[in-house]
Design an enzyme around this catalytic site. Structure first.
Site, PDB file in Angstrom:
ATOM      1  N   ASN A 103      13.406   3.952   4.570  1.00 32.54           N
ATOM      2  CA  ASN A 103      13.931   4.851   3.547  1.00 32.54           C
ATOM      3  C   ASN A 103      15.440   4.686   3.368  1.00 32.54           C
ATOM      4  OD1 ASN A 103      11.958   6.941   2.293  1.00 32.54           O
ATOM      5  ND2 ASN A 103      11.285   6.772   4.418  1.00 32.54           N
ATOM      6  N   ARG A 126       3.882   5.083  -2.652  1.00 31.85           N
ATOM      7  CA  ARG A 126       2.862   4.196  -3.240  1.00 31.85           C
ATOM      8  C   ARG A 126       1.459   4.727  -2.979  1.00 31.85           C
ATOM      9  NH1 ARG A 126       4.660  -0.732  -0.100  1.00 31.85           N
ATOM     10  NH2 ARG A 126       6.328   0.646   0.621  1.00 31.85           N
ATOM     11  N   ARG A 170      11.315  11.522   4.231  1.00 33.31           N
ATOM     12  CA  ARG A 170      11.466  11.835   2.808  1.00 33.31           C
ATOM     13  C   ARG A 170      10.511  12.962   2.417  1.00 33.31           C
ATOM     14  NH1 ARG A 170      10.455   7.637  -2.226  1.00 33.31           N
ATOM     15  NH2 ARG A 170      11.497   8.856  -3.821  1.00 33.31           N
ATOM     16  N   ARG A 219      16.147   1.579   1.356  1.00 36.93           N
ATOM     17  CA  ARG A 219      15.816   1.778  -0.056  1.00 36.93           C
ATOM     18  C   ARG A 219      16.669   2.872  -0.693  1.00 36.93           C
ATOM     19  NH1 ARG A 219      10.463   0.100  -1.490  1.00 36.93           N
ATOM     20  NH2 ARG A 219      10.276   1.892  -2.871  1.00 36.93           N
ATOM     21  N   GLY A 250      -2.478  -2.259 -10.957  1.00 36.98           N
ATOM     22  CA  GLY A 250      -2.883  -2.151  -9.565  1.00 36.98           C
ATOM     23  C   GLY A 250      -1.662  -2.026  -8.672  1.00 36.98           C
ATOM     24  N   GLU A 303       4.558   5.868   1.612  1.00 34.95           N
ATOM     25  CA  GLU A 303       3.846   7.106   1.236  1.00 34.95           C
ATOM     26  C   GLU A 303       3.883   7.337  -0.279  1.00 34.95           C
ATOM     27  OE1 GLU A 303       3.906  11.939   1.958  1.00 34.95           O
ATOM     28  OE2 GLU A 303       4.631  10.619   3.564  1.00 34.95           O
TER      29      GLU A 303
END
Length: 285
Positions: free
Chosen positions: A121, A89, A48, A124, A67, A87
């Site tokens: 990826n 996050r 990505r 998702r 958080g 990545e």
């Protein structure tokens, strides 16, 4: 003919085990550690490339308030850690000013890490078609994998992998349009039917300018129609055409809807048993 429904390839758990053997019994092992965020580096095999500034800002603001709830997955490389999954996050956590980030550490090699990043990826649906194609190409080249082997790992048919890779044969400008979402992968596959590269680019620009659909482009590629919207005349209901477009984009293959007085017909093309299995998976989810 009976078709067995399958999941996404061998799945993430098959690539990265989360079990440990204790006294000859399998037990679950997943330890979360807070690691200095400066010691965590992105993965060069991350497929990505586009993260979306607005969505990243939303996540950053959420992390500032709540958080980071979901830990990222990393592997240790010398005295630092390389991201396997998460990545986005990690980027948002850095922007939010976190000093430490919760991590799940996996003991895997570079090849498994690259496969995991791609599968995560895909699951998702975070990759655009070009990022996905480049990732498949890199997996094949770097680890000497065949299309069949990649297909098995990511839970796609070999024909799906082959058709996705073909997008990289388009003109660079067209590839850029697909990456930006200005053209769909369906448009790209249809444009591949136009051998003249200059005409290919002209048609791509006409698609964007006049909102041509995939069927229009296929007709142009088959030399049945010119490449301007005015010259494209269809007797089919525009609503039916739009529905065909949605189905083709969803199923990744040609779909034809035929209307009758009291009944209609849906024709879905497939190319071999694996492609049929892929379509059935989509339809039965």
């Amino acid at each position: 003919m009976s078709v067995k429904k399958r999941g996404l390839g061998k799945g993430l758990s098959a690539l990265i085990s989360d079990e440990v053997i204790i006294d000859n019994k399998k037990q679950h092992k997943e330890i979360i550690e807070n690691i200095d965020i400066k010691l965590v580096n992105p993965n060069e095999n991350q497929p990505r490339k586009e993260f979306g500034e607005e969505a990243l800002l939303d996540l950053t603001n959420s992390i500032k308030i709540h958080g980071l709830i979901q830990p990222i997955i990393v592997r240790k490389v010398k005295d630092k850690y390389e991201i396997i999954a998460g990545e986005r996050r990690w980027r948002a956590s850095k922007a939010a000013g976190l000093k430490e980030i919760p991590c799940i550490i996996k003991d895997v090699d570079e090849e498994v890490s690259a496969k995991f990043a791609l599968i995560e990826n895909i699951q998702r649906e975070d990759l655009n078609p070009i990022e996905e194609a480049i990732a498949y190409k890199q997996l094949m080249k770097k680890y000497h994998l065949t299309q069949e082997e990649v297909a098995s790992q990511v839970g796609k048919s070999r024909s799906y992998i082959a058709n996705t890779l073909r997008l990289l044969n388009l003109e660079n400008k067209i590839i850029e349009h697909i990456s930006k979402g200005e053209l769909t992968s369906g448009h790209g596959k249809a444009l591949l039917g136009i051998k003249d590269k200059k005409k290919q680019l002209l048609v791509a620009e006409e698609i964007i300018k006049n909102n041509l659909n995939v069927r229009d482009v296929e007709s142009i590629a088959n030399k049945k129609k010119d490449f301007t919207r005015k010259s494209i005349i269809s007797n089919k209901d525009p609503n039916i055409i739009n529905l065909e477009e949605e189905l083709m984009e969803r199923l990744g293959t040609k779909v034809n809807l035929t209307e009758g007085d009291k009944k209609g017909k849906i024709e879905i093309e497939y190319y071999g048993y694996e492609d049929l299995e892929r379509i059935i998976d989509i339809l039965t989810k």
